[in-house]
Design a protein around this motif. Sequence first.
Motif, PDB file in Angstrom:
ATOM      1  N   GLY A   1      10.298   9.538  56.333  1.00  0.00           N
ATOM      2  CA  GLY A   1       9.133  10.086  57.003  1.00  0.00           C
ATOM      3  C   GLY A   1       7.836   9.564  56.430  1.00  0.00           C
ATOM      4  O   GLY A   1       6.763   9.953  56.846  1.00  0.00           O
ATOM      5  N   LEU A   2       7.937   8.691  55.416  1.00  0.00           N
ATOM      6  CA  LEU A   2       6.768   8.239  54.659  1.00  0.00           C
ATOM      7  C   LEU A   2       5.896   9.424  54.256  1.00  0.00           C
ATOM      8  O   LEU A   2       4.719   9.483  54.526  1.00  0.00           O
ATOM      9  CB  LEU A   2       5.942   7.226  55.467  1.00  0.00           C
ATOM     10  N   GLU A   3       6.542  10.417  53.643  1.00  0.00           N
ATOM     11  CA  GLU A   3       5.818  11.621  53.256  1.00  0.00           C
ATOM     12  C   GLU A   3       5.390  11.550  51.807  1.00  0.00           C
ATOM     13  O   GLU A   3       5.982  10.848  50.998  1.00  0.00           O
ATOM     14  CB  GLU A   3       6.679  12.865  53.479  1.00  0.00           C
ATOM     15  N   SER A   4       4.364  12.300  51.473  1.00  0.00           N
ATOM     16  CA  SER A   4       3.858  12.271  50.105  1.00  0.00           C
ATOM     17  C   SER A   4       4.810  12.986  49.170  1.00  0.00           C
ATOM     18  O   SER A   4       5.497  13.918  49.552  1.00  0.00           O
ATOM     19  CB  SER A   4       2.484  12.954  50.036  1.00  0.00           C
ATOM     20  N   LYS A   5       4.860  12.528  47.914  1.00  0.00           N
ATOM     21  CA  LYS A   5       5.809  13.089  46.959  1.00  0.00           C
ATOM     22  C   LYS A   5       5.588  14.579  46.723  1.00  0.00           C
ATOM     23  O   LYS A   5       6.529  15.316  46.455  1.00  0.00           O
ATOM     24  CB  LYS A   5       5.707  12.331  45.631  1.00  0.00           C
ATOM     25  N   SER A   6       4.364  15.025  46.821  1.00  0.00           N
ATOM     26  CA  SER A   6       4.071  16.429  46.551  1.00  0.00           C
ATOM     27  C   SER A   6       4.699  17.356  47.582  1.00  0.00           C
ATOM     28  O   SER A   6       4.844  18.534  47.344  1.00  0.00           O
ATOM     29  CB  SER A   6       2.555  16.659  46.524  1.00  0.00           C
TER      30      SER A   6
ATOM     31  N   ARG B   1      -6.059  -5.989  62.922  1.00  0.00           N
ATOM     32  CA  ARG B   1      -6.948  -6.045  64.077  1.00  0.00           C
ATOM     33  C   ARG B   1      -6.557  -5.008  65.127  1.00  0.00           C
ATOM     34  O   ARG B   1      -7.414  -4.476  65.841  1.00  0.00           O
ATOM     35  CB  ARG B   1      -6.919  -7.450  64.674  1.00  0.00           C
ATOM     36  N   TYR B   2      -5.266  -4.696  65.227  1.00  0.00           N
ATOM     37  CA  TYR B   2      -4.797  -3.849  66.323  1.00  0.00           C
ATOM     38  C   TYR B   2      -4.162  -2.528  65.885  1.00  0.00           C
ATOM     39  O   TYR B   2      -3.944  -1.652  66.724  1.00  0.00           O
ATOM     40  CB  TYR B   2      -3.786  -4.620  67.175  1.00  0.00           C
ATOM     41  N   CYS B   3      -3.862  -2.368  64.602  1.00  0.00           N
ATOM     42  CA  CYS B   3      -3.185  -1.161  64.134  1.00  0.00           C
ATOM     43  C   CYS B   3      -4.005  -0.451  63.063  1.00  0.00           C
ATOM     44  O   CYS B   3      -4.819  -1.068  62.383  1.00  0.00           O
ATOM     45  CB  CYS B   3      -1.802  -1.497  63.571  1.00  0.00           C
ATOM     46  N   LYS B   4      -3.754   0.826  62.918  1.00  0.00           N
ATOM     47  CA  LYS B   4      -4.451   1.655  61.943  1.00  0.00           C
ATOM     48  C   LYS B   4      -3.442   2.384  61.056  1.00  0.00           C
ATOM     49  O   LYS B   4      -2.261   2.449  61.365  1.00  0.00           O
ATOM     50  CB  LYS B   4      -5.325   2.706  62.643  1.00  0.00           C
ATOM     51  N   GLU B   5      -3.960   2.929  59.962  1.00  0.00           N
ATOM     52  CA  GLU B   5      -3.179   3.872  59.164  1.00  0.00           C
ATOM     53  C   GLU B   5      -3.486   5.268  59.680  1.00  0.00           C
ATOM     54  O   GLU B   5      -4.659   5.656  59.743  1.00  0.00           O
ATOM     55  CB  GLU B   5      -3.574   3.806  57.687  1.00  0.00           C
ATOM     56  N   ILE B   6      -2.467   6.004  60.035  1.00  0.00           N
ATOM     57  CA  ILE B   6      -2.647   7.366  60.534  1.00  0.00           C
ATOM     58  C   ILE B   6      -2.098   8.339  59.503  1.00  0.00           C
ATOM     59  O   ILE B   6      -0.920   8.285  59.141  1.00  0.00           O
ATOM     60  CB  ILE B   6      -1.916   7.581  61.882  1.00  0.00           C
ATOM     61  N   TYR B   7      -2.950   9.232  59.023  1.00  0.00           N
ATOM     62  CA  TYR B   7      -2.545  10.288  58.100  1.00  0.00           C
ATOM     63  C   TYR B   7      -2.563  11.599  58.886  1.00  0.00           C
ATOM     64  O   TYR B   7      -3.573  11.938  59.503  1.00  0.00           O
ATOM     65  CB  TYR B   7      -3.486  10.353  56.898  1.00  0.00           C
ATOM     66  N   TYR B   8      -1.443  12.283  58.878  1.00  0.00           N
ATOM     67  CA  TYR B   8      -1.339  13.468  59.723  1.00  0.00           C
ATOM     68  C   TYR B   8      -0.498  14.548  59.052  1.00  0.00           C
ATOM     69  O   TYR B   8       0.234  14.284  58.090  1.00  0.00           O
ATOM     70  CB  TYR B   8      -0.757  13.103  61.090  1.00  0.00           C
ATOM     71  N   GLN B   9      -0.653  15.756  59.551  1.00  0.00           N
ATOM     72  CA  GLN B   9       0.091  16.894  59.027  1.00  0.00           C
ATOM     73  C   GLN B   9       1.037  17.415  60.093  1.00  0.00           C
ATOM     74  O   GLN B   9       0.651  17.623  61.236  1.00  0.00           O
ATOM     75  CB  GLN B   9      -0.853  18.015  58.586  1.00  0.00           C
ATOM     76  N   GLN B  10       2.286  17.582  59.703  1.00  0.00           N
ATOM     77  CA  GLN B  10       3.294  18.141  60.593  1.00  0.00           C
ATOM     78  C   GLN B  10       3.885  19.357  59.896  1.00  0.00           C
ATOM     79  O   GLN B  10       4.643  19.224  58.940  1.00  0.00           O
ATOM     80  CB  GLN B  10       4.379  17.111  60.890  1.00  0.00           C
ATOM     81  N   GLY B  11       3.520  20.537  60.360  1.00  0.00           N
ATOM     82  CA  GLY B  11       3.917  21.747  59.631  1.00  0.00           C
ATOM     83  C   GLY B  11       3.267  21.735  58.259  1.00  0.00           C
ATOM     84  O   GLY B  11       2.051  21.644  58.140  1.00  0.00           O
ATOM     85  N   GLU B  12       4.091  21.770  57.225  1.00  0.00           N
ATOM     86  CA  GLU B  12       3.575  21.753  55.859  1.00  0.00           C
ATOM     87  C   GLU B  12       3.668  20.374  55.221  1.00  0.00           C
ATOM     88  O   GLU B  12       3.365  20.207  54.040  1.00  0.00           O
ATOM     89  CB  GLU B  12       4.333  22.772  55.000  1.00  0.00           C
TER      90      GLU B  12
ATOM     91  N   ASN C   1       2.601  16.425  54.745  1.00  0.00           N
ATOM     92  CA  ASN C   1       1.545  15.433  54.919  1.00  0.00           C
ATOM     93  C   ASN C   1       2.201  14.066  55.020  1.00  0.00           C
ATOM     94  O   ASN C   1       2.891  13.627  54.097  1.00  0.00           O
ATOM     95  CB  ASN C   1       0.568  15.470  53.747  1.00  0.00           C
ATOM     96  N   LEU C   2       2.009  13.397  56.141  1.00  0.00           N
ATOM     97  CA  LEU C   2       2.699  12.152  56.440  1.00  0.00           C
ATOM     98  C   LEU C   2       1.715  11.041  56.760  1.00  0.00           C
ATOM     99  O   LEU C   2       0.545  11.307  57.036  1.00  0.00           O
ATOM    100  CB  LEU C   2       3.639  12.347  57.642  1.00  0.00           C
ATOM    101  N   PHE C   3       2.212   9.802  56.731  1.00  0.00           N
ATOM    102  CA  PHE C   3       1.385   8.699  57.195  1.00  0.00           C
ATOM    103  C   PHE C   3       2.283   7.636  57.805  1.00  0.00           C
ATOM    104  O   PHE C   3       3.463   7.533  57.489  1.00  0.00           O
ATOM    105  CB  PHE C   3       0.512   8.116  56.073  1.00  0.00           C
ATOM    106  N   ALA C   4       1.692   6.844  58.711  1.00  0.00           N
ATOM    107  CA  ALA C   4       2.446   5.819  59.416  1.00  0.00           C
ATOM    108  C   ALA C   4       1.489   4.803  60.008  1.00  0.00           C
ATOM    109  O   ALA C   4       0.273   5.012  60.047  1.00  0.00           O
ATOM    110  CB  ALA C   4       3.307   6.441  60.516  1.00  0.00           C
ATOM    111  N   LEU C   5       2.044   3.700  60.474  1.00  0.00           N
ATOM    112  CA  LEU C   5       1.283   2.706  61.214  1.00  0.00           C
ATOM    113  C   LEU C   5       1.043   3.244  62.616  1.00  0.00           C
ATOM    114  O   LEU C   5       1.968   3.746  63.261  1.00  0.00           O
ATOM    115  CB  LEU C   5       2.072   1.393  61.275  1.00  0.00           C
ATOM    116  N   GLY C   6      -0.192   3.159  63.094  1.00  0.00           N
ATOM    117  CA  GLY C   6      -0.521   3.702  64.406  1.00  0.00           C
ATOM    118  C   GLY C   6      -1.121   2.670  65.336  1.00  0.00           C
ATOM    119  O   GLY C   6      -1.972   1.872  64.926  1.00  0.00           O
ATOM    120  N   PHE C   7      -0.660   2.679  66.590  1.00  0.00           N
ATOM    121  CA  PHE C   7      -1.194   1.809  67.631  1.00  0.00           C
ATOM    122  C   PHE C   7      -1.760   2.702  68.716  1.00  0.00           C
ATOM    123  O   PHE C   7      -1.044   3.488  69.329  1.00  0.00           O
ATOM    124  CB  PHE C   7      -0.080   0.911  68.178  1.00  0.00           C
ATOM    125  N   ALA C   8      -3.071   2.619  68.931  1.00  0.00           N
ATOM    126  CA  ALA C   8      -3.760   3.546  69.827  1.00  0.00           C
ATOM    127  C   ALA C   8      -3.443   3.253  71.290  1.00  0.00           C
ATOM    128  O   ALA C   8      -3.301   2.096  71.692  1.00  0.00           O
ATOM    129  CB  ALA C   8      -5.263   3.473  69.604  1.00  0.00           C
TER     130      ALA C   8
END
Length: 294
Positions: free
Chosen positions: A93-98, A142-153, A155-162
């Motif tokens: 899930g590429l979730e933070s260790k905490s 040029r075309y993708c972003k880093e998306i940091y988001y919260q799902q429930g409790e 904290n996740l991040f992933a490559l995002g294409f708008a």
Amino acid sequence: MIAPHTVQVAKNVAITDYLAFKGIRPVSQHGQRLVYYSPFRPESTPSFWVNTVINRYKDFGASETGDDVIQLVQQLNSCSFAQAVQELNQLAGLESKSDFSFSGPIRTPITQTVIRSVKLLSNTQLVRYVESRKISFPTARRYCKEIYYQQGEKNLFALGFANDKGGYVLRNGVGAKRNIGPASYTLIAAQQASNLNLFEGVFDFLSALEYYRLQSPTFPTVVLNSTTNLESAFPLLKKYERVNAYLDNDTAGRTTLERLSSTGICVVDHSTLYAGHKDFNEFWLESPLSHSTR
């Protein structure tokens, strides 16, 4: 104790995905088996085999007979079983260790997914992922972003294409593709407007840019993000004299082509360029030209 569900999540991470995440790529393929130079030692003849069907490896150049992805992580990182399971769950899930817990999945219901921040691509893990798909950093950024988001409790991040409705297609290389926000296609504008290019997914679009050595597409380009977005894209597609389709060589791609033709759209099938491959990115991964990616 580590919950059985947590261990199973770790085991479900494909060995090939984990190796790609580490920047380790196969040198050949024999049916359902991929062949690598051993990640454990220097060697001139590749001796490390991965069975993609049963998701197990065998190292013929050592006394080890091979095992599953957890054992692989233990050996590569000289870590314990628990630490290997933790790393694989984080990757899934590429979730933070905490936010990781060996007590099993978080029990609180997931009621909302919230984007916390959108950043320029720079995260090392995500950069390794796009490079494992043979996409250069400048093209991906040029075309993708880093998306940091919260799902429930979590904290996740992933490559995002708008997409055109403000949502994102999220990819991390080891988990399933998913959307956050409203689903839609993505339109990339261009100066020449007589024709339109059509792709199913972002990595096929980025692979085409790399293949043709372009920073941006010559014609306006629609990335469907999913073939389920085809219907909503019809009004746009019908405005162009011709649609250059770079769709997957599978049932969904063929069905999409038939649907386009049946509505009177002049469509040219460019999937013949990568005949024998599932999609443009798979073709690009195996192309000798990809070794000189910018």
